[in-house]
Enzyme design. Structure first.
Site, PDB file in Angstrom:
ATOM      1  N   PHE A   7      -3.994  18.409 -18.524  1.00  0.00           N
ATOM      2  CA  PHE A   7      -2.674  18.232 -19.602  1.00  0.00           C
ATOM      3  C   PHE A   7      -3.271  17.207 -20.619  1.00  0.00           C
ATOM      4  CE2 PHE A   7       1.028  16.443 -21.109  1.00  0.00           C
ATOM      5  CZ  PHE A   7       1.759  17.646 -21.352  1.00  0.00           C
ATOM      6  N   ASP A  53      -9.515  11.581 -21.960  1.00  0.00           N
ATOM      7  CA  ASP A  53      -8.162  11.413 -22.012  1.00  0.00           C
ATOM      8  C   ASP A  53      -7.805  10.372 -21.017  1.00  0.00           C
ATOM      9  OD1 ASP A  53      -5.456  11.398 -21.979  1.00  0.00           O
ATOM     10  OD2 ASP A  53      -5.373  13.622 -22.398  1.00  0.00           O
ATOM     11  N   LYS A  68       0.769   5.769 -23.491  1.00  0.00           N
ATOM     12  CA  LYS A  68       1.690   5.256 -21.984  1.00  0.00           C
ATOM     13  C   LYS A  68       1.554   3.707 -21.799  1.00  0.00           C
ATOM     14  CE  LYS A  68       1.602   9.678 -19.473  1.00  0.00           C
ATOM     15  NZ  LYS A  68       3.066   9.857 -19.496  1.00  0.00           N
TER      16      LYS A  68
END
Length: 395
Positions: free
Chosen positions: A136, A221, A250
């Protein structure tokens, strides 16, 4: 229904499946709803609130910056942005930083950089990007095309062309697909939304090797794994492999919207003036918050404590697996990014914990994800384990 939920139900888009609660205050690992009820937060804004809710150093940094300068755009320099770029470079493999506002934007920047670098260095035919099944990377079109879960593609195809997906940890598939047309391989060191699944060291090492052999860039990522979440400042440190490009977001600004794309000097040179941009990227207030976060999280002692807390949580979860073998299978993950593997529906366990005012997430049907603030106290880990045991016994 409270007034906040009532307003939200009336005016907000219906693209989220929200829990029936509205939070109005947070402190550390605790949240309070509009009725004054207290919750233990092992979600932390989906691994965002690295130092917990409203940590004093972040609140103070934001307050000071708000009183000085809110925004001027990237037509000009600002001190918080320059200082933040410095600390990221000094603590990573990278030599240059591009700031944006989110993880998806960081991935978009990385994908664009990889293609532009290949175009300038090798020519227009080197455009293929290899990603992993069950990965994802975000909801924007490039990030969505890299995401290896077709459930997220429904209704949005055709996607961006030239993306190929291979199974995680399948060395032969990786070797077979990475060829002279490949400009980049993108992977998460730990598949987050895929169920908190760490890649094997052998696979990550092979990704580095095949990229070097084919003149492709390796993109990590680290949106969910970065900024101390795994017990290292960046998860690539667990694998002994450095990427060419890394994406962060995040936990970077402790709750404020900020993303970053880091790269080696030679690679980042491909982004010449006008080739990519972000109006709000590297906003002074978000960067001030991130500086406060990194000053604490980059400390070796702090990171060692994250690893110890992660082991304490893992040990307690494994003991519950032994006590409830009909309901639980095991534990996976790194640091304070852990998943409890379940034999029962993880969503049901998540709901039962919510009813006991404990917040978790369930990215997969058999995975209950635990991402408490990195500052979680040992007594709070014990409290969580006690409530989880009661939930399993009564459920």
């Amino acid at each position: 229904m409270g007034i906040i939920r009532d307003l939200g139900e009336t005016y907000l888009a219906g693209n989220y499946r929200r829990f029936p609660v509205a939070f109005v205050r947070g402190q550390g690992t605790r949240l309070w709803d509009e009725e004054g009820r207290e919750y233990l937060d092992f979600c932390a804004g989906i691994a965002v609130c690295a130092l917990g809710h409203c940590p004093e150093e972040v609140v103070s940094a934001v307050r000071d910056q708000v009183e000085k300068l809110l925004h001027v755009s990237n037509l000009y320099w600002t001190e918080p942005q320059a200082r933040l770029a410095q600390i990221l470079v000094e603590n990573s493999f990278a030599e240059r930083v591009f700031f944006c506002n989110s993880g998806a934007e960081a991935v978009e920047a990385a994908l664009k950089l990889a293609r532009r670098y290949a175009y300038l260095k090798h020519g227009p035919e080197k455009t293929r990007i290899v990603a992993l099944e069950n990965s994802f990377h975000g909801r924007t079109y490039g990030a969505l095309s890299a995401t290896g879960q077709p459930v997220y593609w429904e209704g949005f195809e055709p996607l961006v062309p030239e993306f190929v997906h291979v199974p995680p940890d399948d060395l032969e598939a990786l070797r077979e697909v990475v060829d002279e047309r490949t400009c980049a391989v993108i992977l998460e060191p730990v598949l987050g939304e895929g169920g908190v699944i760490p890649l094997s060291r052998e696979f990550v090492e092979e990704a580095r090797r095949v990229c070097d052999a084919r003149g492709a860039l390796l993109i990590f990522d680290e949106i969910q794994t970065g900024v101390g979440r795994t017990g290292k400042l960046f998860a690539y440190e667990h694998f002994g492999v450095e990427p060419d490009i890394m994406c962060l977001a995040k936990g970077l600004a402790g709750g404020l919207p900020l993303g970053a794309m880091l790269a080696r000097e030679e690679v980042m040179e491909a982004l010449s003036p006008g080739s990519h941009a972000s109006t709000f990227g590297g906003n002074p207030v978000a960067c001030a918050a991130a500086l406060a976060v990194l000053r604490r999280v980059s400390s070796p002692d702090f990171l060692a404590e994250v690893r110890l807390k992660g082991e304490a949580l893992r040990k307690g979860l494994l003991q519950l697996c032994e006590r409830f073998p009909e309901k639980l299978k095991g534990v996976r993950g790194l640091g304070l990014l852990l998943a409890l593997e379940t034999r029962i529906p993880a969503s049901s366990l998540m709901q039962a914990l919510f009813e006991r005012r404990v917040l978790t997430t369930a990215p997969k049907p058999d995975a209950l994800r635990l991402t408490p603030p990195l500052t979680v106290a040992y007594r709070e880990i014990d409290a969580f384990l006690t409530i989880l045991e009661e939930t399993l016994r009564e459920g």
